[in-house]
Design an enzyme around this catalytic site. Sequence first.
Site, PDB file in Angstrom:
ATOM      1  N   CYS A   1     -12.379  -8.422  -2.101  1.00  0.00           N
ATOM      2  CA  CYS A   1     -14.157  -7.986  -1.535  1.00  0.00           C
ATOM      3  C   CYS A   1     -13.374  -6.474  -0.922  1.00  0.00           C
ATOM      4  O   CYS A   1     -14.336  -5.595  -2.312  1.00  0.00           O
ATOM      5  CB  CYS A   1     -14.779  -8.647  -0.679  1.00  0.00           C
ATOM      6  SG  CYS A   1     -15.018  -9.967  -0.736  1.00  0.00           S
ATOM      7  N   HIS A   2     -13.228  -5.993  -0.483  1.00  0.00           N
ATOM      8  CA  HIS A   2     -12.261  -4.394   0.460  1.00  0.00           C
ATOM      9  C   HIS A   2     -11.632  -3.903   0.114  1.00  0.00           C
ATOM     10  O   HIS A   2     -10.767  -3.021   0.498  1.00  0.00           O
ATOM     11  CB  HIS A   2     -13.147  -4.368   1.237  1.00  0.00           C
ATOM     12  CG  HIS A   2     -14.736  -4.235   0.867  1.00  0.00           C
ATOM     13  ND1 HIS A   2     -15.263  -6.212   1.506  1.00  0.00           N
ATOM     14  CD2 HIS A   2     -15.750  -3.999   1.027  1.00  0.00           C
ATOM     15  CE1 HIS A   2     -16.554  -5.273   1.751  1.00  0.00           C
ATOM     16  NE2 HIS A   2     -17.290  -4.726   1.211  1.00  0.00           N
TER      17      HIS A   2
END
Length: 133
Positions: free
Chosen positions: A91-92
Amino acid sequence: VEWRGKPVWILRRTPEMLATLRGHEAELADPGSRRDDLPEALRNPGRSLRPELLVAVGICTHLGCSPSLVAAGQPHPAVGPGWAGGFFCPCHGSTFDLAGRVFRNKPAPTNLEVPPHRFLGPARLVIGEEERG
């Protein structure tokens, strides 16, 4: 396996995997797990009661995404060459070593959580209770 509604990973680490847990402390945000609420028995480089077994919550400490295991030498553009193996949160971009310790300058603020657990025997694990005295 779940603990408090969270997925718990149990990873059997080979001697080669265990060897990767030392020597990169400068790259980790909290190599000694000082910010973690861990009992003394888990304050070791493997963050484990038994070196060959990692018991950790499989939820990234940034926004609750699910990291995935990326093996050493596996071609993966997000971890780059020389990756010793560990977990990657897609995701990040947070990365964790094979003890669940987060690398520096990543969105995840802390290491992966280690739930209280204890062993009843060589192949029996109780999650939610700590080792007794």
